[in-house]
Write a protein that holds these residues in place. Structure first.
Motif, PDB file in Angstrom:
ATOM      1  N   VAL A  36     -90.404  -3.139  44.943  1.00 59.32           N
ATOM      2  CA  VAL A  36     -89.341  -4.016  44.955  1.00 59.32           C
ATOM      3  C   VAL A  36     -88.535  -4.326  46.587  1.00 59.32           C
ATOM      4  O   VAL A  36     -88.411  -5.432  46.933  1.00 59.32           O
ATOM      5  N   ILE A  37     -88.723  -3.031  47.148  1.00 56.17           N
ATOM      6  CA  ILE A  37     -88.235  -3.040  48.639  1.00 56.17           C
ATOM      7  C   ILE A  37     -89.051  -4.158  49.322  1.00 56.17           C
ATOM      8  O   ILE A  37     -88.721  -5.040  49.890  1.00 56.17           O
ATOM      9  N   ARG A  38     -90.457  -3.818  49.212  1.00 54.07           N
ATOM     10  CA  ARG A  38     -91.198  -4.774  50.073  1.00 54.07           C
ATOM     11  C   ARG A  38     -91.212  -6.249  49.820  1.00 54.07           C
ATOM     12  O   ARG A  38     -91.231  -7.120  50.522  1.00 54.07           O
ATOM     13  N   GLU A  44     -89.165   4.259  54.617  1.00 47.67           N
ATOM     14  CA  GLU A  44     -89.519   2.907  54.708  1.00 47.67           C
ATOM     15  C   GLU A  44     -88.263   1.992  54.701  1.00 47.67           C
ATOM     16  O   GLU A  44     -87.710   1.101  55.161  1.00 47.67           O
ATOM     17  N   LEU A  45     -87.557   2.583  53.416  1.00 41.51           N
ATOM     18  CA  LEU A  45     -86.492   1.678  53.314  1.00 41.51           C
ATOM     19  C   LEU A  45     -85.553   1.938  54.507  1.00 41.51           C
ATOM     20  O   LEU A  45     -84.832   0.654  54.994  1.00 41.51           O
ATOM     21  N   ILE A  46     -85.057   3.136  54.989  1.00 37.19           N
ATOM     22  CA  ILE A  46     -84.190   3.000  56.210  1.00 37.19           C
ATOM     23  C   ILE A  46     -84.724   2.524  57.383  1.00 37.19           C
ATOM     24  O   ILE A  46     -84.127   1.725  58.488  1.00 37.19           O
ATOM     25  N   GLY A  47     -86.006   2.681  57.433  1.00 32.42           N
ATOM     26  CA  GLY A  47     -86.584   2.115  58.623  1.00 32.42           C
ATOM     27  C   GLY A  47     -86.388   0.458  58.767  1.00 32.42           C
ATOM     28  O   GLY A  47     -86.555  -0.355  59.974  1.00 32.42           O
ATOM     29  N   ARG A  48     -86.374  -0.041  57.533  1.00 33.09           N
ATOM     30  CA  ARG A  48     -86.375  -1.660  57.426  1.00 33.09           C
ATOM     31  C   ARG A  48     -84.817  -2.010  57.546  1.00 33.09           C
ATOM     32  O   ARG A  48     -84.509  -3.065  57.646  1.00 33.09           O
ATOM     33  N   ALA A  49     -83.910  -1.108  57.624  1.00 34.20           N
ATOM     34  CA  ALA A  49     -82.521  -1.499  57.487  1.00 34.20           C
ATOM     35  C   ALA A  49     -82.215  -2.027  58.792  1.00 34.20           C
ATOM     36  O   ALA A  49     -82.415  -1.183  59.956  1.00 34.20           O
ATOM     37  N   SER A  50     -81.403  -3.084  58.957  1.00 40.47           N
ATOM     38  CA  SER A  50     -80.844  -3.579  60.048  1.00 40.47           C
ATOM     39  C   SER A  50     -79.369  -2.898  60.065  1.00 40.47           C
ATOM     40  O   SER A  50     -78.924  -2.226  59.342  1.00 40.47           O
ATOM     41  N   VAL A 110     -77.304   2.536  52.813  1.00 40.70           N
ATOM     42  CA  VAL A 110     -78.149   3.306  52.448  1.00 40.70           C
ATOM     43  C   VAL A 110     -77.404   4.658  52.393  1.00 40.70           C
ATOM     44  O   VAL A 110     -77.781   5.521  51.617  1.00 40.70           O
ATOM     45  N   ILE A 111     -76.927   5.060  53.659  1.00 43.26           N
ATOM     46  CA  ILE A 111     -76.053   6.273  53.826  1.00 43.26           C
ATOM     47  C   ILE A 111     -75.242   6.410  52.850  1.00 43.26           C
ATOM     48  O   ILE A 111     -75.023   7.827  52.281  1.00 43.26           O
ATOM     49  N   ARG A 112     -74.414   5.610  52.546  1.00 44.31           N
ATOM     50  CA  ARG A 112     -73.324   6.069  51.620  1.00 44.31           C
ATOM     51  C   ARG A 112     -73.773   6.444  50.319  1.00 44.31           C
ATOM     52  O   ARG A 112     -73.207   7.565  49.872  1.00 44.31           O
ATOM     53  N   SER A 141     -86.482   8.073  60.870  1.00 40.96           N
ATOM     54  CA  SER A 141     -87.051   6.687  60.405  1.00 40.96           C
ATOM     55  C   SER A 141     -86.231   5.521  60.793  1.00 40.96           C
ATOM     56  O   SER A 141     -86.935   4.409  60.704  1.00 40.96           O
ATOM     57  N   ILE A 142     -85.117   5.662  61.107  1.00 41.38           N
ATOM     58  CA  ILE A 142     -84.234   4.459  61.315  1.00 41.38           C
ATOM     59  C   ILE A 142     -84.618   3.890  62.536  1.00 41.38           C
ATOM     60  O   ILE A 142     -85.041   4.836  63.550  1.00 41.38           O
TER      61      ILE A 142
END
Ligand SMILES: Nc1nc2c(ncn2[C@@H]2O[C@H](COP(=O)(O)OP(=O)(O)OP(=O)(O)O)[C@@H](O)[C@H]2O)c(=O)[nH]1
Ligand SMILES: [Mg+2]
Lengths: 195, 793
Positions: free
Chosen positions: B172-174, B237-243, B250-252, B280-281
């Motif tokens: 889903v993320i991708r 991957e999730l945090i790496g894609r976060a702008s 994500v952090i909350r 990863s960020i």
């Protein structure tokens, strides 16, 4: 062709051990629920098939943050307590506060006093009834163990939601109608499948 | 109508679809018929949506009839069509496809759920040509998250479903993350499900060996990976894609999860988690993680000190990673936030019935914060460390004596933080280490009324001055030291300029700090270390004279001061002789060294050990009198020794000294009377001798009132405010040390000379709004004036 006409999301909430998982007729033997469990229940009302997505949440405190995230898209919330356990009844106010905070404010709320098969009742029927009335909820007492009133509970919920959906007719911007599947948001009614 | 006619009337696409299914499911997908179907779909892409719809209907029917093998074949066919077709019409086909996937996921059959997920993952890797604005992944997120928490009694099944859930989430993320037009996956409603599901798998999954032991070896479980690492890589991957705007989304939930699962104490998992996030960020956003964690700390102000300590500890473990990426304002924000938390902790009112252990916890919390600060600073470039030290210094409450114990506490905490940062800094050139405003504030604090505060400031000076790691050897005053024990390097030109420029300010402050009646042995020892380091790091023949004058003044203080205790005076004598010896050694002044050694011998000879190190809380007087003859450093002999060493004390050299009255001259004057008078006196009685005070009563012409008057009368000064200020400073500087001593000794109140000066400045300021260096009420935050360049970002 889909074999149902309406689809609603129902979320079960309440303290740990009050019988949410039993009531939702989930496969036994899994012990305390962790996180969130899911199953589909199909009910026929007036020859119309209604599909219920049942989201069974864990009562344990530590899962509260993830379970809350399931409230928002619910069409109905079943708040359950154990009639033989005063603490589970005392927590209802906390649950209502959570529901107010995280759920849609027009969600259908049903209060269920479970485990009526047991002898050691602590909360008299009328107390539960009163509480429900004061907070604008339906009220029902059940025994998940003996399947008492369980079917009735879901049928009532399904028919009430169906009434609501029908009375709203084609209006597509109903605040309760959060998209639930892969259909376009332009479909006639999000409660209702296309066929 | 016959059946045959009916089937012949069926549309072609339906026939093609029907033909891919074998008569017995075991035979699997009919390959060449599948090729035909694919070819047809490619050549008539407009039919693709109908093919999809028809496949969906067939699969639905098979699901409800529990003919799972046929369901799998339908899935396989759909997969192949997805891969083969890149046309725009794929969009509609995808709708049907996703409905099948959903249908399978809704089934209570684990194998169908897993099948659906596998297919979905393949789909998620397909790049679609056109974005699908209306597609919603709400159900998938909900269901996959639920699968991540599967609790199937069969552990192998459980592991498989959980892994499928994680992979599904990854899919889903991708599918959504790269395209803002599709579902916004960063919405809390999704993140609040996804993040806890991943974290849950990262910390609760039984190890693979447990599963193998409990349920026999399974090929699927022995797959390349386990749910822990899968969840971890998905989180990466999730945090790496976060702008930037998504970092908090994500952090909350991470913080919420750690709270809910009580995972701060102990904080092993929390630390692990945050390290994963930090590494990863996208590195330019890493400080946003720090910021969010710090906000969380703020929000947990009422949590137990244990929890706060743990959070601060996690902070200290990740903060260094952010340091590399932090720029001006961020650096100060982070530092400021840490200082604010320290302050809050200090001013926290302990509940009345609190136990000792509880307040101990608070201390640990503060230590953790200071540690975090140090960790952060340690990884900043040196120039920023100076800025941070200046910033912290600007946050130190400036007051001389306060009734509020909290203020004192805050001051202590700030200085401890400063000390921590200073240990991470390595001085190269002193003028870079001590910018004027920083030095001013440090020196000002050096004369604070609290001995502990002064002690910390001295330690800060040690860490900043000590470039050659001599401090450990010089921690205590001693007369047993040789040149070979000291790491020496010739003083550079810029260091000489530095000490020339600042000697007077530094020495005056050190002198004043020695006047404090609450100095402990530790304070005096710390002054010794400071002076020793100045001597080693900064002195050369050119600048040694001023230093020697200071030492003499300290001896004078030990002899004449009316308020210091006898023991404190002994400590000063010990300090004086030790440092005089060191300066002779360091600057190779052999005659001076000989002379100092003679004095030391004399002291030993006359059993005046109380005038020698070791300094101790109580130096016993073994000699016949307190100050037997010949035990003091005397000016004529000193002058001779200096002359013999090639230091000409009569010719005043250098611009700094030129306009100033010599300390030696003044010392000389006052020493004449004092020796003889004092040598036979009991020092304790001196303390109460009025004659002493009268002798040092302020000269009328040197009173501050007089200074002020002369300033006001001067027309030139009225014109040029800066000149006035300079003159005032100069006046203070030019006033002989002895006179200043006299003034401060004479004043009845406890306030130091420095604050008197401040008063004078403030009075002068009222009318003309001088931005005097000593003014404590700054209209704008000091740090903004200190580092305008930082705020230019
Ligand atoms: N006698 C009786 N026991 C019941 C009834 N409903 C549930 N139980 C029992 O209560 C226990 C807990 O039931 P669950 O359904 O797992 O409770 P839950 O609310 O799902 O609990 P969590 O998942 O931890 O939030 C089980 O041992 C059930 O057998 C009931 O109606 N009567
Ligand atoms: Mg349960």
């Amino acid at each position: 062709m889909e074999d149902y006409k309406f689809l609603f999301k129902v979320v079960l909430v309440g303290n740990a051990g009050v019988g949410k998982t039993c009531l939702g007729m989930f496969p036994p033997g899994q012990g305390a629920t962790i996180g969130v469990d899911f199953m589909i229940k199909t009910i026929e009302i007036d020859n119309e098939k209604v599909k219920l997505q049942i989201w069974d949440t864990a009562g344990q405190e530590r899962f509260r943050s993830i379970t809350q995230s399931y409230y928002r898209s619910a069409h109905a919330l079943i708040l359950i307590y154990d009639i033989t356990s005063q603490p589970t009844f005392d927590c209802l106010n906390d649950w209502l506060r959570e529901i107010d905070e995280y759920a849609n404010n027009r969600v259908l709320r049903v209060l269920v006093g479970n485990k009526i098969d047991k002898e050691d009742r602590e909360i008299p029927s009328h107390v539960g009834q009163d509480f429900a009335q004061r907070h604008d909820m339906r009220y029902l007492e059940t025994s998940a163990k003996q399947a008492d009133n369980v079917e009735k509970l879901f049928v009532q919920i399904a028919s009430e939601l169906m009434e609501q959906a029908k009375s709203k007719g084609i209006s597509s911007d109903s605040p309760q109608s959060l998209p639930f599947n892969t259909r376009t948001s332009k479909s006639i009614n999000d409660y209702c499948c296309n066929r | 109508m016959c059946v045959g006619c009916l089937s012949r009337m069926r549309p072609r696409y339906k026939r093609l679809v029907d033909n891919i299914f074998p008569s017995v499911p075991q035979d699997g997908l009919v390959k060449n018929n599948m090729e035909k179907l694919t070819f047809y779909a490619l050549s008539s892409p407009e039919k693709l949506d109908r093919i999809g719809e028809y496949l969906f209907q067939k699969a639905s029917r098979d699901i409800s009839r529990k003919r799972n093998e046929f369901v799998m074949i339908a899935m396989e066919a759909m997969d192949q069509l997805l891969v083969a077709c890149h046309a725009q019409t794929l969009n509609l086909f995808v709708e049907s496809y996703l409905r099948i996937v959903q249908k399978l996921l809704e089934s209570s059959e684990p194998s169908l759920q897993i099948l659906a997920t596998q297919s979905f993952v393949r789909f998620s890797n397909i790049e679609e040509d056109t974005p699908s604005y209306h597609r919603r992944y709400d159900f998938f997120v909900s269901k996959f998250s639920s699968m991540c928490h599967n609790n199937n009694p069969n552990l192998v099944t459980m592991e498989m479903i959980r892994m499928a859930g994680i992979k599904g989430i990854q899919g889903v993320i991708r599918k959504t993350v790269s395209d803002d037009l599709v579902e916004n996956i960063w919405e809390p409603v999704h993140m609040d499900k996804i993040v806890p599901s991943l974290l849950f798998n990262m910390h609760t999954m039984k190890s693979k060996t447990d599963i193998v032991v409990e349920s026999g070896i399974s090929e699927e479980v022995n797959d390349k990976t386990d749910s822990f690492s899968l969840a971890e890589s998905c989180l990466r991957e999730l945090i790496g894609r976060a702008s930037f705007g998504h970092v908090k989304s994500v952090i909350r939930p991470v913080l919420k999860h750690l709270d809910a699962h009580h995972m701060w104490v102990p904080n092993v998992f929390a630390t692990q988690c945050f390290r994963i996030l930090m590494f990863s960020i996208q590195s330019q956003y890493s400080y946003a993680v720090v910021e969010t964690l710090m906000t969380h700390l703020d929000e947990n102000g009422n949590a137990s000190p244990k929890i706060r300590t743990s959070i601060a500890d996690v902070l200290s473990k990740i903060i260094a990673i952010a340091a590399n990426e932090s720029v001006g304002p961020t650096v100060l924000e982070i530092i400021n936030s840490l200082l604010t938390n320290l302050r809050t902790s200090v001013t926290r009112r302990p509940p009345s019935n609190i136990g000792l252990s509880e307040s101990d916890g608070e201390n640990e919390y503060r230590e953790a914060l200071i540690h975090a600060l140090g960790e952060f600073a340690a990884h900043l470039p040196d120039y920023q460390k100076i800025e941070i030290m200046m910033f912290i210094m600007s946050k130190v409450p400036q007051f001389k004596s306060s009734n509020n114990p909290n203020d004192l506490h805050v001051q202590r905490m700030c200085l401890k933080s400063l000390l921590m940062v200073s240990t991470k800094y390595s001085s190269v050139q002193m003028n870079a280490t001590f910018p004027q405003s920083f030095l001013d504030l440090l020196l000002k604090t050096l004369t604070a009324s609290e001995d502990e505060i002064r002690f910390i400031v001295l330690r800060i000076l040690h860490t900043l001055l000590d470039r050659h790691n001599n401090a450990p050897k010089l921690s205590k005053a001693t007369v047993n030291i040789t040149k070979s024990e000291i790491n020496l390097e010739k003083c550079s030109r810029s260091d000489t300029i530095f000490i020339r420029k600042h000697a007077q300010d530094i020495y005056v402050s050190i002198y004043e700090s020695l006047e404090m009646t609450n100095n402990t042995v530790e304070n005096v020892e710390a002054v010794y270390t400071t002076l020793a380091l100045i001597c080693i790091e900064l002195l050369s023949e050119e600048t040694v004279l001023d230093f020697i004058r200071l030492i003499l003044s300290i001896q004078e203080l030990a002899i004449t001061n009316a308020v210091l205790s006898t023991q404190q005076k002994f400590h000063l004598h010990g300090l004086v002789i030790s440092i005089m010896l060191l300066v002779a050694i360091v600057t190779d002044l052999h005659p001076l060294k000989d002379y100092v050694e003679k004095v030391i011998e004399q002291r030993k000879l006359l059993s005046a050990t109380h005038l020698l190190p070791e300094l101790s809380i109580h130096n016993e007087v073994k000699s016949a009198s307190l100050l037997p003859a010949g035990v003091l450093i005397e000016e004529p002999e000193l002058t001779e020794a200096l002359k013999a060493s090639g230091i000409d004390i009569t010719t005043e050299t250098g611009p700094v000294l030129a306009h100033r009255r010599s300390w030696v001259e003044n010392t000389n004057m006052s020493m004449k009377g004092s020796f003889t008078d004092l040598s036979n006196l009991d020092l304790d009685s001196v303390n109460s001798t009025p004659a002493m005070q009268r002798r040092f009563s302020p000269n009328e012409d040197l009173s501050f009132e007089a200074m002020k008057r002369s300033l006001m009368d001067n027309p030139v000064v009225r014109v040029e405010q800066n000149t006035r200020q300079t003159q005032l400073c100069d006046m203070f500087r030019n006033t002989s040390f002895q006179d200043l001593v006299a003034i401060s000794t004479a004043s009845k109140d406890e306030e130091s000379l420095h604050s008197k000066i401040t008063d004078v400045f403030n009075k002068v300021d009222i009318s003309n709004k001088l931005s005097a260096v000593e003014t404590t009420n700054q209209p704008i935050p000091i740090y903004e004036t200190l580092f305008p360049e930082l705020f230019a970002f």
